[in-house]
Design a protein around this motif. Sequence first.
Motif, mmCIF file in Angstrom:
data_model
loop_
_atom_site.group_PDB
_atom_site.id
_atom_site.type_symbol
_atom_site.label_atom_id
_atom_site.label_comp_id
_atom_site.label_asym_id
_atom_site.label_seq_id
_atom_site.Cartn_x
_atom_site.Cartn_y
_atom_site.Cartn_z
ATOM 1 N N SER A 1 0.832 -1.204 0.000
ATOM 2 C CA SER A 1 0.000 0.000 0.000
ATOM 3 C C SER A 1 0.871 1.260 0.000
ATOM 4 C CB SER A 1 -0.924 0.012 1.226
ATOM 5 O OG SER A 1 -1.821 -1.071 1.198
ATOM 6 N N PHE B 1 0.783 4.319 -2.796
ATOM 7 C CA PHE B 1 0.474 5.726 -2.580
ATOM 8 C C PHE B 1 1.744 6.591 -2.537
ATOM 9 C CE2 PHE B 1 -3.485 3.684 -1.116
ATOM 10 C CZ PHE B 1 -4.355 4.342 -1.964
ATOM 11 N N LEU C 1 -9.556 11.543 11.358
ATOM 12 C CA LEU C 1 -8.894 11.541 10.050
ATOM 13 C C LEU C 1 -9.802 12.140 8.971
ATOM 14 C CD1 LEU C 1 -6.300 10.623 8.496
ATOM 15 C CD2 LEU C 1 -7.559 8.562 7.895
ATOM 16 N N GLN C 2 -11.078 11.788 9.011
ATOM 17 C CA GLN C 2 -12.011 12.249 7.972
ATOM 18 C C GLN C 2 -12.137 13.776 7.942
ATOM 19 O OE1 GLN C 2 -12.689 9.447 9.797
ATOM 20 N NE2 GLN C 2 -14.079 8.053 8.714
ATOM 21 N N ILE D 1 -9.483 7.019 12.913
ATOM 22 C CA ILE D 1 -10.401 6.888 11.788
ATOM 23 C C ILE D 1 -11.790 6.701 12.377
ATOM 24 C CG2 ILE D 1 -11.002 5.516 9.752
ATOM 25 C CD1 ILE D 1 -8.024 4.616 9.710
ATOM 26 N N LEU E 1 -10.375 -1.212 13.234
ATOM 27 C CA LEU E 1 -10.162 -1.738 11.885
ATOM 28 C C LEU E 1 -8.914 -2.609 11.904
ATOM 29 C CD1 LEU E 1 -10.767 1.620 10.014
ATOM 30 C CD2 LEU E 1 -12.187 -0.410 9.736
ATOM 31 N N ASN E 2 -8.843 -3.543 10.993
ATOM 32 C CA ASN E 2 -7.606 -4.297 10.774
ATOM 33 C C ASN E 2 -6.479 -3.298 10.488
ATOM 34 O OD1 ASN E 2 -5.664 -5.390 8.708
ATOM 35 N ND2 ASN E 2 -6.731 -7.290 9.163
ATOM 36 N N THR F 1 -3.916 -3.308 8.556
ATOM 37 C CA THR F 1 -3.557 -3.068 7.151
ATOM 38 C C THR F 1 -4.587 -2.138 6.500
ATOM 39 O OG1 THR F 1 -4.794 -4.975 6.289
ATOM 40 C CG2 THR F 1 -2.518 -5.358 6.957
ATOM 41 N N ILE F 2 -5.849 -2.243 6.940
ATOM 42 C CA ILE F 2 -6.910 -1.382 6.413
ATOM 43 C C ILE F 2 -6.697 0.046 6.931
ATOM 44 C CG2 ILE F 2 -9.406 -1.018 6.249
ATOM 45 C CD1 ILE F 2 -8.510 -3.695 5.050
ATOM 46 N N GLY G 1 -3.859 1.548 5.071
ATOM 47 C CA GLY G 1 -4.265 1.851 3.695
ATOM 48 C C GLY G 1 -5.094 3.122 3.626
ATOM 49 N N ILE G 2 -6.033 3.252 4.547
ATOM 50 C CA ILE G 2 -6.892 4.439 4.575
ATOM 51 C C ILE G 2 -6.062 5.682 4.930
ATOM 52 C CG2 ILE G 2 -8.770 5.546 5.882
ATOM 53 C CD1 ILE G 2 -10.119 2.744 5.999
ATOM 54 N N TYR H 1 -4.154 6.659 1.863
ATOM 55 C CA TYR H 1 -5.091 7.206 0.882
ATOM 56 C C TYR H 1 -5.414 8.652 1.219
ATOM 57 C CZ TYR H 1 -9.692 7.975 -1.294
ATOM 58 O OH TYR H 1 -10.741 8.489 -1.992
ATOM 59 N N GLU H 2 -5.754 8.897 2.482
ATOM 60 C CA GLU H 2 -6.158 10.238 2.900
ATOM 61 C C GLU H 2 -4.968 11.205 2.837
ATOM 62 O OE1 GLU H 2 -9.466 11.185 3.880
ATOM 63 O OE2 GLU H 2 -8.459 13.072 3.488
ATOM 64 N N ARG I 1 -4.183 12.079 -0.805
ATOM 65 C CA ARG I 1 -5.383 12.340 -1.611
ATOM 66 C C ARG I 1 -5.137 13.314 -2.771
ATOM 67 N NH1 ARG I 1 -10.866 13.072 -1.269
ATOM 68 N NH2 ARG I 1 -11.031 11.425 0.245
ATOM 69 N N ARG J 1 -15.536 -7.222 8.163
ATOM 70 C CA ARG J 1 -15.218 -6.411 9.345
ATOM 71 C C ARG J 1 -15.178 -4.923 8.983
ATOM 72 N NH1 ARG J 1 -9.450 -7.094 12.420
ATOM 73 N NH2 ARG J 1 -9.564 -5.398 13.944
ATOM 74 N N TYR K 1 -14.481 3.760 3.328
ATOM 75 C CA TYR K 1 -14.085 4.997 4.020
ATOM 76 C C TYR K 1 -14.568 6.216 3.244
ATOM 77 C CZ TYR K 1 -10.856 8.733 5.440
ATOM 78 O OH TYR K 1 -10.311 9.929 5.849
#
Lengths: 239, 239
Positions: free
Chosen positions: A113, A117, A178-179, A211, A220-221, A223-224, A227-228, A231-232, A235, B112, B231
């Motif tokens: 990941s 990115f 984060l959002q 998050i 969250l896992n 790795t997720i 990744g998020i 991504y953020e 962006r 999940r 997300y």
Amino acid sequence: MKVSCYRKDGEFTYSLGATVTMEYLNKKIEDVKCVFIHPDFDSEDTKTRIYEICGRNAIPVSVEEKPFNILSKKGNCFVIAMLAKRMTPIEPGNHMVLVNPSNSGNMGTIIRSCLGFGVTDIAIVPPAADHYDPKVIRASMGACASVRIEVFSSFEAYMARFPENNLYPFMLDGSTILQDTSIDKPFSLIMGNEAAGLPSSFAFIGRPVRIRHSEDIDSLNITIAAGIGLYEATREELR
Amino acid sequence: MKVSCYRKDGEFTYSLGATVTMEYLNKKIEDVKCVFIHPDFDSEDTKTRIYEICGRNAIPVSVEEKPFNILSKKGNCFVIAMLAKRMTPIEPGNHMVLVNPSNSGNMGTIIRSCLGFGVTDIAIVPPAADHYDPKVIRASMGACASVRIEVFSSFEAYMARFPENNLYPFMLDGSTILQDTSIDKPFSLIMGNEAAGLPSSFAFIGRPVRIRHSEDIDSLNITIAAGIGLYEATREELR
């Protein structure tokens, strides 16, 4: 070349599989010591490319079954490269910082990941899974060949080397969502251990982020989450 | 209760581990047929809670080693629940649609993430991994107990039931960039197979999106792509 089971304290590691090995031949040929091809490997195209690249770079290629029996119990692997372990110091810029990562597969997935990115510098703070482990290389789909990974003695040692970085520890009780935030460059996304998360002392470092997610899951896992975060943080970057 | 290895065509499935089993006891008790506790399990707190919940609901609890030898070869598992397989039709709203998912661990991780971002309706289009598989349940950390999962005969059958949904197939050559778009509700995030992605026919369905990433990787891991999609799609939702 004699092959033995992967050892953490050994001099070499291995890329298991044709895709992963091609990444090393294309991106980090200087680490490739030799290549093994399984006698049953039937992709003539890939074989031709391997011989061509290895021939040009004076890298021995050997067709034999034995290394596969030693290194790849699962089968489904027809090409292996023996790789020198070589630490590549990370450079200034955006970083992923993994504090006490314990699972090899997760580490590989996060590295993939990161490369996806454009975050090509990864710091690791021990105790940590061995980033040279063939499982990490395989889970990264060969992304390990295209990033710099440096192991630091402590998080303080990392901070001291990159005082200009904006630190974003990812914590379940982080005060910044984060959002709703924007990540300033150069950034360090800091991820903790899969089970335990980051030590609570990270709440006082940089800008702790979380998050926003529903209360129906604990977390969250990892790795997720990584990744998020990537991504953020990127962006606007890759446009 | 007699325990046998998990079978796809069998009547029952199993939650392996205390955390996952507690999710079923708390969220989907009606599916729990009985609970097994390993004689070596030493968390008195959890044991008390299991006896309390099962007692109240007339669910048999048995302390014995045998089911663990049959169902959990890896060890590190001290509580198992036997669960009835029961299809729960999905409801109108936001959906995750998995087309030909093949890996159980990935499926669980995606479930999940779905629960984490409040997307509690998941459609599966076969051929697909068996979503009742204990590996899926375990990888979901028990999130399977809190979502609805329905297997459709085809993607067309899914579309026909939810004609109001905005369809977002995630494709490597999708013409809309996820980072630059906003996802309209109710949405269907559509993910393809781990290796092959979605069939090219999906390019003509709804609004095909791709996650902008560097050219240094072929694609993101499917669980990461799904996590990022969730997300982004729920960015404003959970506030």
